[in-house]
Enzyme design. Structure first.
Site, short mmCIF file in Angstrom:
data_model
loop_
_atom_site.label_atom_id
_atom_site.label_comp_id
_atom_site.label_asym_id
_atom_site.label_seq_id
_atom_site.Cartn_x
_atom_site.Cartn_y
_atom_site.Cartn_z
N ASP A 160 0.83 -1.22 0.00
CA ASP A 160 0.00 0.00 0.00
C ASP A 160 0.86 1.26 0.00
O ASP A 160 1.98 1.27 0.52
CB ASP A 160 -0.91 -0.02 1.24
CG ASP A 160 -2.05 0.98 1.10
OD1 ASP A 160 -2.42 1.32 -0.05
OD2 ASP A 160 -2.58 1.42 2.14
N LEU A 169 10.86 -20.52 -4.88
CA LEU A 169 9.84 -19.67 -4.26
C LEU A 169 8.52 -19.83 -4.99
O LEU A 169 8.47 -19.79 -6.22
CB LEU A 169 10.27 -18.19 -4.33
CG LEU A 169 9.21 -17.17 -3.88
CD1 LEU A 169 9.04 -17.18 -2.36
CD2 LEU A 169 9.58 -15.76 -4.33
N HIS A 218 1.99 3.38 -9.06
CA HIS A 218 1.83 1.94 -9.31
C HIS A 218 2.99 1.42 -10.15
O HIS A 218 3.52 0.34 -9.88
CB HIS A 218 0.50 1.68 -10.04
CG HIS A 218 -0.71 2.06 -9.24
ND1 HIS A 218 -0.82 1.79 -7.90
CD2 HIS A 218 -1.86 2.71 -9.59
CE1 HIS A 218 -1.98 2.25 -7.46
NE2 HIS A 218 -2.63 2.82 -8.46
C1 IPE Z 1 -5.32 -2.80 -0.02
O1 IPE Z 1 -5.03 -1.46 -0.23
C2 IPE Z 1 -5.30 -3.55 -1.32
C3 IPE Z 1 -4.01 -3.67 -1.97
C4 IPE Z 1 -2.86 -3.26 -1.51
C5 IPE Z 1 -4.04 -4.34 -3.23
P1 IPE Z 1 -6.17 -0.37 -0.34
O2 IPE Z 1 -5.50 0.93 -0.51
O3 IPE Z 1 -7.15 -0.75 -1.39
O4 IPE Z 1 -6.88 -0.47 1.08
P2 IPE Z 1 -7.85 0.54 1.83
O5 IPE Z 1 -8.91 0.92 0.85
O6 IPE Z 1 -7.03 1.72 2.23
O7 IPE Z 1 -8.36 -0.21 3.01
C1 IPE Z 2 -1.74 0.17 -3.30
O1 IPE Z 2 -1.48 1.53 -3.30
C2 IPE Z 2 -1.93 -0.37 -4.69
C3 IPE Z 2 -3.28 -0.86 -4.98
C4 IPE Z 2 -4.27 -0.90 -4.14
C5 IPE Z 2 -3.52 -1.35 -6.31
P1 IPE Z 2 -2.64 2.59 -3.28
O2 IPE Z 2 -3.02 2.92 -4.68
O3 IPE Z 2 -3.77 2.13 -2.41
O4 IPE Z 2 -1.92 3.83 -2.63
P2 IPE Z 2 -2.53 4.86 -1.57
O5 IPE Z 2 -2.98 4.07 -0.40
O6 IPE Z 2 -3.65 5.56 -2.25
O7 IPE Z 2 -1.38 5.76 -1.26
MG MG Z 3 -4.16 2.37 -0.43
#
Ligand code: IPE
Ligand code: IPE
Ligand code: MG
Length: 237
Positions: free
Chosen positions: A11, A122, A28
């Site tokens: 995240d 792995l 991303h």
């Molecule tokens: C969790 O992250 C999902 C992934 C890392 C793929 P999110 O950014 O979607 O989670 P929330 O919405 O903050 O809980």
């Molecule tokens: C996690 O990073 C990646 C996915 C959920 C695909 P985020 O896109 O949720 O990044 P933040 O949390 O908005 O910074």
């Molecule tokens: Mg996120």
């Protein structure tokens, strides 16, 4: 205390990009580099299972443009990275409800998981359109179907039988669950499989995660005492 299975909620990509005045998708893209170095560091550490949360069942609710960029990125990354991963002894496995993806992407995922290396060092599970509740519900459904066909199986339906229908049924439970990006939540990741995982909420944003941040988690894990319901005295006896 050896680690068999690490799971990571990757995240913070969006915030990483926003901090740089760039679109979220830039984050991303930058996150792919962290995926690569994490896989390499996991292989190097001799840890046999790694599960990465790449796209949750709730992430479809994001703006259409971001979702479609993510799909492009998955497609390109699978295409580009699979041969090199296989050469390093990494076997790919996708978990989640794959039926919601485009046919093209489904074919790529299927092909990537079929190309297993000769010697697996792995097993890398990529969770896409994955949700812990979905996983448990689909296992429950399979169990119901079995019992409807053969009611005499009902008394044997316990934790082990149930778990054999979950994703990752044949893999060890999660020892270490890492979430980057500073949030303190599981966001519907491996709910069942993380029942006794040691959890690490790290402030680092995913694109800044690397081998040394992983090593730091592993070192802190070694200093934790996993009691599994017992007392400290029992563990140390
Ligand atoms: C969790 O992250 C999902 C992934 C890392 C793929 P999110 O950014 O979607 O989670 P929330 O919405 O903050 O809980
Ligand atoms: C996690 O990073 C990646 C996915 C959920 C695909 P985020 O896109 O949720 O990044 P933040 O949390 O908005 O910074
Ligand atoms: Mg996120």
């Amino acid at each position: 205390m050896s680690i068999q299975h690490i799971a990571i909620i990757m995240d913070g990509n969006g915030r990483w990009a926003t901090q740089r005045n760039r679109p979220r998708t830039f984050g991303h893209q930058a996150g792919v580099k962290s995926v690569r170095s994490t896989i390499e560091a996991t292989v190097k550490s001799g840890i046999p299972y790694l599960t990465l949360f790449a796209f949750s069942s709730e992430n479809w609710n994001r703006p259409e443009k971001e979702v479609s960029k993510l799909m492009d990125l998955f497609l390109k990354s699978i295409q580009k990275e699979t041969p090199e991963l296989n050469a390093k002894g990494v076997a790919l496995n996708f978990i989640g409800d794959l039926s919601r993806f485009s046919e093209k992407l489904q074919i790529k995922m299927e092909a990537a998981s079929q190309q297993a290396p000769e010697q697996v060092r792995l097993t890398l599970n990529i969770a896409v359109n994955y949700g812990g509740r979905w996983d448990i519900a689909q296992a429950a459904k399979q169990c119901c179907e079995k019992v409807l066909k053969s009611p005499e199986l009902l008394p044997h339906l316990g934790i082990e039988e149930f778990a054999s229908h979950l994703c990752l049924a044949d893999q060890p439970a999660v020892d270490v669950l890492i979430r980057t990006g500073g949030e303190h939540r599981i966001s519907n990741f491996l709910l069942w499989q993380s029942a006794y995982a040691e959890i690490f909420f790290e402030d680092v944003l995913w694109p800044d995660f690397n081998e040394s941040t992983l090593q730091s988690v592993i070192e802190r894990f070694m200093n934790r005492e996993r009691r599994f319901g017992q007392t400290s005295e029992q563990i140390n006896a």
